[in-house]
Design a protein around this motif. Structure first.
Motif, PDB file in Angstrom:
ATOM      1  N   MET A  25       2.353 -10.072  -2.207  1.00  0.00           N
ATOM      2  CA  MET A  25       2.282  -9.081  -3.227  1.00  0.00           C
ATOM      3  C   MET A  25       0.624  -8.502  -2.894  1.00  0.00           C
ATOM      4  SD  MET A  25       3.268 -10.973  -6.879  1.00  0.00           S
ATOM      5  CE  MET A  25       4.876 -11.115  -7.067  1.00  0.00           C
ATOM      6  N   LEU A  26      -0.278  -9.212  -2.731  1.00  0.00           N
ATOM      7  CA  LEU A  26      -1.487  -8.378  -2.256  1.00  0.00           C
ATOM      8  C   LEU A  26      -1.258  -7.478  -1.196  1.00  0.00           C
ATOM      9  CD1 LEU A  26      -4.196 -11.029  -2.814  1.00  0.00           C
ATOM     10  CD2 LEU A  26      -3.772  -8.924  -4.212  1.00  0.00           C
ATOM     11  N   ARG A  27      -0.607  -8.182  -0.016  1.00  0.00           N
ATOM     12  CA  ARG A  27      -0.401  -7.248   1.277  1.00  0.00           C
ATOM     13  C   ARG A  27       0.348  -6.181   0.980  1.00  0.00           C
ATOM     14  NH1 ARG A  27       3.063 -10.136   5.086  1.00  0.00           N
ATOM     15  NH2 ARG A  27       4.666  -8.624   4.268  1.00  0.00           N
ATOM     16  N   ASP A  28       1.424  -6.250   0.179  1.00  0.00           N
ATOM     17  CA  ASP A  28       2.148  -4.836  -0.494  1.00  0.00           C
ATOM     18  C   ASP A  28       1.179  -4.085  -1.090  1.00  0.00           C
ATOM     19  OD1 ASP A  28       4.253  -6.065   0.857  1.00  0.00           O
ATOM     20  OD2 ASP A  28       5.300  -6.719  -1.066  1.00  0.00           O
ATOM     21  N   ALA A  40      -5.604 -18.102  -6.619  1.00  0.00           N
ATOM     22  CA  ALA A  40      -4.767 -16.891  -6.592  1.00  0.00           C
ATOM     23  C   ALA A  40      -4.092 -16.813  -4.994  1.00  0.00           C
ATOM     24  CB  ALA A  40      -5.184 -15.346  -6.887  1.00  0.00           C
ATOM     25  N   LEU A  41      -5.053 -16.907  -4.155  1.00  0.00           N
ATOM     26  CA  LEU A  41      -4.692 -16.662  -2.541  1.00  0.00           C
ATOM     27  C   LEU A  41      -4.158 -18.061  -1.889  1.00  0.00           C
ATOM     28  CD1 LEU A  41      -8.193 -14.944  -1.131  1.00  0.00           C
ATOM     29  CD2 LEU A  41      -5.890 -13.863  -1.521  1.00  0.00           C
ATOM     30  N   GLY A  42      -3.947 -19.142  -2.847  1.00  0.00           N
ATOM     31  CA  GLY A  42      -3.298 -20.220  -2.380  1.00  0.00           C
ATOM     32  C   GLY A  42      -1.786 -20.450  -2.234  1.00  0.00           C
ATOM     33  N   ASP A  43      -1.230 -19.030  -3.064  1.00  0.00           N
ATOM     34  CA  ASP A  43       0.010 -18.944  -3.010  1.00  0.00           C
ATOM     35  C   ASP A  43       0.619 -18.008  -2.105  1.00  0.00           C
ATOM     36  OD1 ASP A  43       2.534 -19.670  -4.772  1.00  0.00           O
ATOM     37  OD2 ASP A  43       2.530 -17.587  -4.588  1.00  0.00           O
ATOM     38  N   ALA A  44       1.577 -18.292  -1.292  1.00  0.00           N
ATOM     39  CA  ALA A  44       2.269 -17.230  -0.442  1.00  0.00           C
ATOM     40  C   ALA A  44       2.695 -16.323  -1.094  1.00  0.00           C
ATOM     41  CB  ALA A  44       3.158 -17.906   0.610  1.00  0.00           C
TER      42      ALA A  44
END
Length: 122
Positions: free
Chosen positions: A24-27, A15-19
Motif C-alpha cells: 500500500m505504501l509503495r502504491d 506497520a512495515l512488518g506486513d507485506a
C-alpha cells in the motif's frame, strides 16, 4: 539523531512488518489512492483494507482525507525518514565492518603474492 527507544519507531516498524501495508505504501508513493484502490490488488475486504490503512495512519505514514463519500489516502514520508535514519546507523556499522574485512583480505592477498610460488609444503 533518532532516539532508539522512540515510541513512534515501534509503530512505524510494526506497520512495515506486513507485506500488504508495504505494498500500500509503495502504491501511495506513486500517487494518492482511495481506500478501494488500495484494497484492489489484494483479495481482502474493504473492512480489512481499512484496518491496514488505520495501522499506517496510526504510524503517521499516511493521511486520509474525506472527499464527499470517498476516502483518499496519501503518503506522509516523515516517519519513513525517521526509520531510515535509525537504520542508517546500522548501515554505517556494517559498512565499517565490511571495509575492515576488505582491508584484511587485501593484506592477505598481498602477503600471498609475495611468497615464492614453488614453496608448496608449508
Amino acid at each position: 539523531m533518532v532516539e532508539q527507544h522512540a515510541p513512534h519507531l515501534d509503530t512505524v516498524f510494526h506497520a512495515l512488518g506486513d507485506a500488504t501495508r508495504r505494498r500500500m505504501l509503495r502504491d501511495l508513493a506513486q500517487a494518492e489512492r482511495t481506500v478501494g484502490q488500495l484494497a484492489e490488488p489484494f483479495t481482502i475486504s474493504l473492512a480489512a483494507a481499512s484496518k491496514h490503512i488505520k495501522v499506517l495512519e496510526n504510524a503517521g505514514m499516511i493521511r486520509r482525507e474525506v472527499r464527499g463519500r470517498t476516502h483518499v489516502c496519501r503518503l506522509d514520508p516523515g516517519p519513513l525518514a525517521s526509520a531510515h535514519e535509525w537504520l542508517s546507523m546500522y548501515e554505517r556499522f556494517w559498512t565499517d565492518r565490511l571495509d575492515a574485512l576488505d582491508r584484511l583480505l587485501r593484506e592477505e592477498d598481498a602477503r600471498n603474492a609475495e611468497k615464492p610460488q614453488g614453496d608448496s609444503h608449508e
